[in-house]
Design an enzyme around this catalytic site. Structure first.
Site, PDB file in Angstrom:
ATOM      1  N   ARG A   1      18.890  -0.369  35.704  1.00  0.00           N
ATOM      2  CA  ARG A   1      20.175  -0.120  35.057  1.00  0.00           C
ATOM      3  C   ARG A   1      20.011   0.828  33.870  1.00  0.00           C
ATOM      4  NH1 ARG A   1      25.614   0.038  35.779  1.00  0.00           N
ATOM      5  NH2 ARG A   1      26.803  -1.424  34.501  1.00  0.00           N
TER       6      ARG A   1
ATOM      7  N   THR B   1      29.761   4.488  43.533  1.00  0.00           N
ATOM      8  CA  THR B   1      28.441   3.888  43.777  1.00  0.00           C
ATOM      9  C   THR B   1      28.113   4.059  45.252  1.00  0.00           C
ATOM     10  OG1 THR B   1      28.743   2.263  42.003  1.00  0.00           O
ATOM     11  CG2 THR B   1      27.064   1.742  43.609  1.00  0.00           C
TER      12      THR B   1
ATOM     13  N   THR C   1      24.003   4.141  41.538  1.00  0.00           N
ATOM     14  CA  THR C   1      25.306   4.615  41.103  1.00  0.00           C
ATOM     15  C   THR C   1      25.199   5.622  39.960  1.00  0.00           C
ATOM     16  OG1 THR C   1      27.474   3.862  40.290  1.00  0.00           O
ATOM     17  CG2 THR C   1      25.541   2.758  39.411  1.00  0.00           C
TER      18      THR C   1
ATOM     19  N   GLU D   1      27.993   5.392  32.851  1.00  0.00           N
ATOM     20  CA  GLU D   1      27.750   3.958  33.029  1.00  0.00           C
ATOM     21  C   GLU D   1      28.092   3.117  31.806  1.00  0.00           C
ATOM     22  OE1 GLU D   1      27.566   2.023  36.035  1.00  0.00           O
ATOM     23  OE2 GLU D   1      26.281   3.750  36.374  1.00  0.00           O
TER      24      GLU D   1
ATOM     25  N   ASP E   1      31.019   0.672  31.334  1.00  0.00           N
ATOM     26  CA  ASP E   1      31.005  -0.712  31.813  1.00  0.00           C
ATOM     27  C   ASP E   1      30.934  -1.714  30.668  1.00  0.00           C
ATOM     28  OD1 ASP E   1      31.241   0.064  34.410  1.00  0.00           O
ATOM     29  OD2 ASP E   1      29.183  -0.386  34.988  1.00  0.00           O
TER      30      ASP E   1
ATOM     31  N   SER F   1      26.756  -5.135  35.087  1.00  0.00           N
ATOM     32  CA  SER F   1      27.069  -4.498  36.363  1.00  0.00           C
ATOM     33  C   SER F   1      27.561  -5.544  37.355  1.00  0.00           C
ATOM     34  CB  SER F   1      25.820  -3.815  36.928  1.00  0.00           C
ATOM     35  OG  SER F   1      26.050  -3.363  38.251  1.00  0.00           O
ATOM     36  N   SER F   2      28.221  -5.064  38.402  1.00  0.00           N
ATOM     37  CA  SER F   2      28.617  -5.927  39.520  1.00  0.00           C
ATOM     38  C   SER F   2      27.821  -5.641  40.781  1.00  0.00           C
ATOM     39  CB  SER F   2      30.109  -5.743  39.815  1.00  0.00           C
ATOM     40  OG  SER F   2      30.895  -6.158  38.738  1.00  0.00           O
TER      41      SER F   2
ATOM     42  N   GLY G   1      31.636  -0.231  44.918  1.00  0.00           N
ATOM     43  CA  GLY G   1      32.989  -0.687  44.684  1.00  0.00           C
ATOM     44  C   GLY G   1      33.277  -1.292  43.328  1.00  0.00           C
ATOM     45  N   GLY G   2      32.453  -1.009  42.291  1.00  0.00           N
ATOM     46  CA  GLY G   2      32.710  -1.611  40.992  1.00  0.00           C
ATOM     47  C   GLY G   2      32.689  -3.123  41.099  1.00  0.00           C
TER      48      GLY G   2
END
Length: 613
Positions: free
Chosen positions: A112, A419, A437, A458, A461, A482-483, A503-504
């Site tokens: 990340r 993503t 992503t 990013e 987020d 993050s998801s 897809g977030g």
């Protein structure tokens, strides 16, 4: 499987674009390019599923030459950086999940992005208004900026994955992507539409205009898009390793693009500058960490631990649903329970999950079946709970049904739907599930001049406004929540299913609904992916695909759910996710599955498409 090898002489001649880089007309006899998309492939010896045929072909090439799943995953991801540059690439980050066939263990890498060390808590507040920079379709101020860019983690993830599990060095793994960047790929409708959707943002920066809007227009469908600058950047990494990205001239150029974005003068967006330094880049580390784990219907489900909320939220939802026999219900009743379980888990996600280096995340509680049983008490099979529901009490849970609590305020979600995701398996039984992503479609909109790749946005987020009690508040050096939910499911220690999606925050619901479709509702994996989706995330409404509303809307609305059509704030696509998966059958049989239509359809391939091993 037969892959269409198009000769594009007539098409590309008619659609020729006169530019020096970016979209370039193909010659009369273009090199063979992968264009055929098959959503399902069955066979042996290795398999891959991605959203793009060039990326899937790159992975198959590596597997055919003796590389393993980790090697093939890096090759596919690097190729996606060429063909899916608005969703992935070395300017972003992601999460890499690996199943080792020898040890029968699942491990992960957290790649990340991180906030710069000097990023202030009010970085997203416009000093002119005292309020957060706007993040709307008409005024995408916050994402189109240097301040939104996190320190990229993707190059470090690739190198670390190859060090831990691969057989190739980074240079070998990058060869297919370099080839595609040099000779170009065929522009499809999705690529053109995504470019046009971002035309306003891309016109903000000279370097982005030059690459993606040659002559002022998006590349034409059927033309050939080449990116020689990215090919050269990949060659640099191939020769010198990722130290060439995190230190030296390239690192300085990344910092310059963040701190002094190459504005074109053709925008009225404020383009707030960022805080990244070369020290932030040189200090970046991809983190080895343990996966999350829950048991569901006799399967072992492994996911990504925080800083991602994917593993805990999917895992908690499954723990809640474990208390109900969904397979004995009518589909609408099973979906009602899915809606309610997901909403409960999302409430806990918002209250408790952030970067564990900065926040004490109760991962063990959130994935505890006892906690899931207690949360399941709050589901009424006859009516939807008022939304948003309140988080569970993580301090006193004992499996008993708690007293009702007042709902919290609705949570604003700025995690965008872009993503990309890929799934790979090799002949030895190793498996990779990898989600990567640059955040929203087109990331920050900033192409590093002369380097051919977009930087992420990013950091959007993070919650825009700082609150000391918010686990996802902005802090220097922190990884935003993050998801992303790359998931590997085992049965008796062996792979049963690997899956993931972009897809977030709808990534979580896409993965969860696909698992339910496959395990509880009796669909095969291709049907499970193709089925219409809804994304219950503890909001006042449930974002749903039109086909889902047509099939289930009236019945679910009679239970108190408010379904609304899906749609990204920055695109017109009324769809949710773009999943990839591989299912593992008897005798080494592999079924690779991708989307039949979402995001233009995906690409599933197997090494040996035959009736036997």
């Amino acid at each position: 499987m037969t892959h269409v090898r198009r000769q594009l002489a007539a098409v590309t001649a008619a659609l020729a674009l006169s530019v020096t880089s970016g979209a370039v007309a193909g010659p009369a006899f273009a090199d063979p390019r992968e264009t055929d998309k098959n959503p399902t492939a069955t066979g042996y010896g290795g398999a891959v599923s991605t959203v793009d045929p060039e990326a899937s072909a790159a992975a198959i090439e590596v597997l055919r030459k003796g590389g393993n799943a980790a090697d093939a995953a890096v090759a596919a991801a690097a190729t996606l950086g060429v063909t899916e540059p608005y969703s992935a690439g070395i300017g972003g980050g992601g999460y890499f999940v690996f199943y080792d066939a020898k040890s029968k263990k699942v491990s992960t890498i957290d790649g990340r992005e991180t906030a710069p060390a000097t990023m202030p808590n009010d970085a997203f507040i416009d000093p002119a208004t005292g309020k957060p920079y706007l993040f709307t379709t008409k005024r995408p101020e916050l994402p189109t900026s240097g301040v939104s860019v996190g320190v990229p983690g993707t190059p470090a993830t690739w190198e670390r994955a190859l060090e831990r599990w691969g057989t190739l060095d980074l240079g070998e793994a990058l060869k297919p992507a370099i080839k595609v960047a040099n000779r170009g790929f065929v522009v499809d409708e999705t690529f053109r539409n995504q470019t046009l959707d971002n035309k306003f943002r891309f016109n903000t920066f000279t370097s982005t205009q030059d690459l993606f809007l040659p002559g002022g227009d998006a590349p034409a469908v059927g033309s050939i898009f080449k990116n020689p600058e990215l090919a050269e950047t990949y060659r640099l990494l191939a020769k010198q390793g990722t130290s060439a990205f995190y230190t030296g001239p390239l690192a300085e150029e990344i910092v310059s693009a963040v701190k002094a974005p190459p504005k074109s003068g053709e925008t009225d967006l404020p383009v707030p500058v960022g805080f990244m330094t070369t020290d932030d880049l040189s200090g970046y580390k991809a983190l080895d960490q343990d996966p999350t784990h829950v048991e569901y219907r006799g399967y072992d489900v492994y996911g990504m631990a925080p800083s991602s909320s994917g593993g805990t939220t999917v895992g908690e939802s499954l723990n809640i649903l474990e208390n109900f026999e969904l397979k004995d219900m009518q589909p609408v009743d099973a979906l009602h329970h899915y809606f309610e379980a997901s909403s409960l888990a999302f409430a806990d996600r918002g209250a408790y999950v952030g970067d564990p280096a900065f926040v004490k995340v109760p991962t063990d509680v959130l994935t505890d079946p006892v906690f899931g049983k207690e949360r399941a008490c709050e589901i009424d099979p006859t009516v939807a709970a008022p939304k948003p529901v309140t988080p569970g009490d993580i301090t006193t849970y004992d499996g008993a049904c708690p007293a009702a609590a007042a709902p919290l305020a609705d949570e604003t979600d700025t995690e965008n739907i872009s993503t990309t995701n890929l799934t790979v398996a090799d002949k030895w039984g190793n498996v990779v599930e990898y989600t990567l992503t640059i955040e929203q479609t087109g990331g920050s909109g900033i192409v590093v001049p002369g380097r051919g790749f977009l930087l992420n946005n990013e950091l959007t987020d993070f919650s825009a406004e700082y609150k000391a009690t918010d686990p996802n508040r902005i802090q220097p050096g922190k990884r935003p929540r993050s998801s992303m939910s790359p998931t590997i499911i085992l049965q008796d220690g062996n792979p049963f299913l690997a899956l993931g999606s972009p897809g977030g925050s709808t990534i979580i619901t896409t993965v969860l609904q696909t698992i339910l479709n496959r395990i509880d509702l009796g669909m095969d994996i291709s049907e499970a992916i193709a089925a219409p989706r809804a994304a219950p995330r503890n909001g006042l409404t449930v974002s749903s695909e039109p086909a889902f509303i047509d099939a289930y809307g009236p019945a679910l609305e009679s239970l108190g759910h408010d379904l609304v059509p899906a749609g990204d704030a920055f695109t017109s696509a009324a769809e949710i996710g773009a999943a990839t998966a591989i299912e593992f059958g008897e005798g080494g049989k592999l079924t690779a599955a991708a989307e039949p239509t979402r995001r233009g359809g995906g690409s599933a391939m197997v090494l040996k498409p035959s009736s036997g091993p």
